[in-house]
Design an enzyme around this catalytic site. Sequence first.
Site, PDB file in Angstrom:
ATOM      1  N   ASN A   9       0.756  -0.848  -0.212  1.00  0.00           N
ATOM      2  CA  ASN A   9      -0.310  -0.706  -0.007  1.00  0.00           C
ATOM      3  C   ASN A   9       1.337   1.440   0.159  1.00  0.00           C
ATOM      4  O   ASN A   9       1.410   1.750   1.395  1.00  0.00           O
ATOM      5  CB  ASN A   9      -0.879  -0.234   0.914  1.00  0.00           C
ATOM      6  N   LYS A  11       0.226   3.790  -0.298  1.00  0.00           N
ATOM      7  CA  LYS A  11      -0.132   5.535   0.028  1.00  0.00           C
ATOM      8  C   LYS A  11      -0.509   7.197  -0.402  1.00  0.00           C
ATOM      9  O   LYS A  11      -0.301   6.573  -1.772  1.00  0.00           O
ATOM     10  CB  LYS A  11       0.014   6.017   1.561  1.00  0.00           C
ATOM     11  N   HIS A  95      -9.431   0.226   4.743  1.00  0.00           N
ATOM     12  CA  HIS A  95      -7.857   0.795   5.377  1.00  0.00           C
ATOM     13  C   HIS A  95      -8.076   2.028   6.424  1.00  0.00           C
ATOM     14  O   HIS A  95      -9.311   2.875   6.826  1.00  0.00           O
ATOM     15  CB  HIS A  95      -7.388   2.022   4.791  1.00  0.00           C
ATOM     16  N   GLU A  97      -6.983   4.661   7.449  1.00  0.00           N
ATOM     17  CA  GLU A  97      -6.805   6.191   7.220  1.00  0.00           C
ATOM     18  C   GLU A  97      -7.463   6.205   6.610  1.00  0.00           C
ATOM     19  O   GLU A  97      -8.635   7.668   6.956  1.00  0.00           O
ATOM     20  CB  GLU A  97      -5.188   6.381   6.169  1.00  0.00           C
ATOM     21  N   GLU A 167      -5.212  -5.034  10.725  1.00  0.00           N
ATOM     22  CA  GLU A 167      -4.341  -4.154  10.897  1.00  0.00           C
ATOM     23  C   GLU A 167      -4.495  -3.030  12.121  1.00  0.00           C
ATOM     24  O   GLU A 167      -5.243  -1.893  12.210  1.00  0.00           O
ATOM     25  CB  GLU A 167      -4.237  -3.131   9.691  1.00  0.00           C
ATOM     26  N   GLY A 173       2.531   2.290  10.621  1.00  0.00           N
ATOM     27  CA  GLY A 173       3.631   3.691  10.399  1.00  0.00           C
ATOM     28  C   GLY A 173       3.952   3.189  11.405  1.00  0.00           C
ATOM     29  O   GLY A 173       4.041   4.496  11.718  1.00  0.00           O
ATOM     30  N   SER A 212       2.952  -1.910  10.496  1.00  0.00           N
ATOM     31  CA  SER A 212       4.917  -2.740  10.458  1.00  0.00           C
ATOM     32  C   SER A 212       5.357  -3.484   9.900  1.00  0.00           C
ATOM     33  O   SER A 212       6.731  -3.878  10.511  1.00  0.00           O
ATOM     34  CB  SER A 212       5.407  -1.335  11.764  1.00  0.00           C
TER      35      SER A 212
HETATM   36  C1  PEP Z   1      -0.887   0.019   6.316  1.00  0.00           C
HETATM   37  O1  PEP Z   1      -0.811   1.716   5.821  1.00  0.00           O
HETATM   38  O2  PEP Z   1      -1.512  -0.649   5.494  1.00  0.00           O
HETATM   39  C2  PEP Z   1       0.664  -0.573   6.932  1.00  0.00           C
HETATM   40  C3  PEP Z   1      -0.168  -1.511   6.905  1.00  0.00           C
HETATM   41  O3  PEP Z   1       1.365   0.130   6.996  1.00  0.00           O
HETATM   42  P1  PEP Z   1       2.674   0.255   7.476  1.00  0.00           P
HETATM   43  O4  PEP Z   1       3.579  -1.144   7.169  1.00  0.00           O
HETATM   44  O5  PEP Z   1       3.393   1.359   6.944  1.00  0.00           O
HETATM   45  O6  PEP Z   1       2.959   0.422   9.030  1.00  0.00           O
END
Ligand code: PEP
Length: 254
Positions: A9, A11, A95, A97, A167, A173, A212
């Site tokens: 992803n 973003k 997601h 966000e 998630e 992040g 992460s």
């Molecule tokens: C995401 O935004 O779906 C995500 C898992 O981000 P990150 O790997 O940076 O934590």
Amino acid sequence: MRRPLVAGNWKMNGSRASVQTLLSGILSGIEDVSRCEVAVCPPFLYIPQAQSMLTGSPVAWGGQNLSTEAAGAFTGEIAASMLLDFGCTYVIVGHSERRSLYGEDDALVARKFAVARDSGLKPILCLGETLEEREQGVTESVVARQLDAVIEAVGVEGLGAGVIAYEPVWAIGTGRTATPEQAQEVHAFIRERIAAQNEQVAQDLRILYGGSMKPGNAGDLMAKPDIDGGLIGGASLVADDFLGICRAAQESVA
Ligand code: PEP
């Protein structure tokens, strides 16, 4: 046997030049991915570039969002048919966000899942609790509520057309990954909840972990029985890191 999926992803990151560099790096380093699937989800504007670079490669591509509408006066929106027009296989829905910054509630996410599935895209449905919710001990009820909204909209068999990504919002992040045990616990909960309605859908459905994930922790996470790959944010922007996670996915399948 479920085939793991590693989906990047991106973003709202990238430029024509950086997309060229990133995808060239992925394509030149990608090794054996016969036992897993790999996909990237660039910002909409870079999907045509991804299509032209990835066609014929083992890497699929998808969108990060879609409209619930088919066409018309919806300024700024992108329809499922447009994603399909540019060869997308996947689309991320729900997601965290989108949920927290753009007010997407469970009902809207469920409609997006339904539209994606009906159009032939494979929706990647994101579920997850905030830190506050985890500390209050309501992780399972939050994830169940998010999941049930989609099952209510499309039925449990309809859910089977997509992929789930668990998630935990506190891990996205932040550099703070859920431990393999913490993640497995929620993944097993999700699978059991689906199994209560349809055992076959539950056994076939891929549940990715996101938050992460890096090459250094991907192997331990994917070694867990209910973790079938990853949805990768930050590490998907660095070819070597993304490739390291793809390798872990390939190796997670005996
Ligand atoms: C995401 O935004 O779906 C995500 C898992 O981000 P990150 O790997 O940076 O934590």
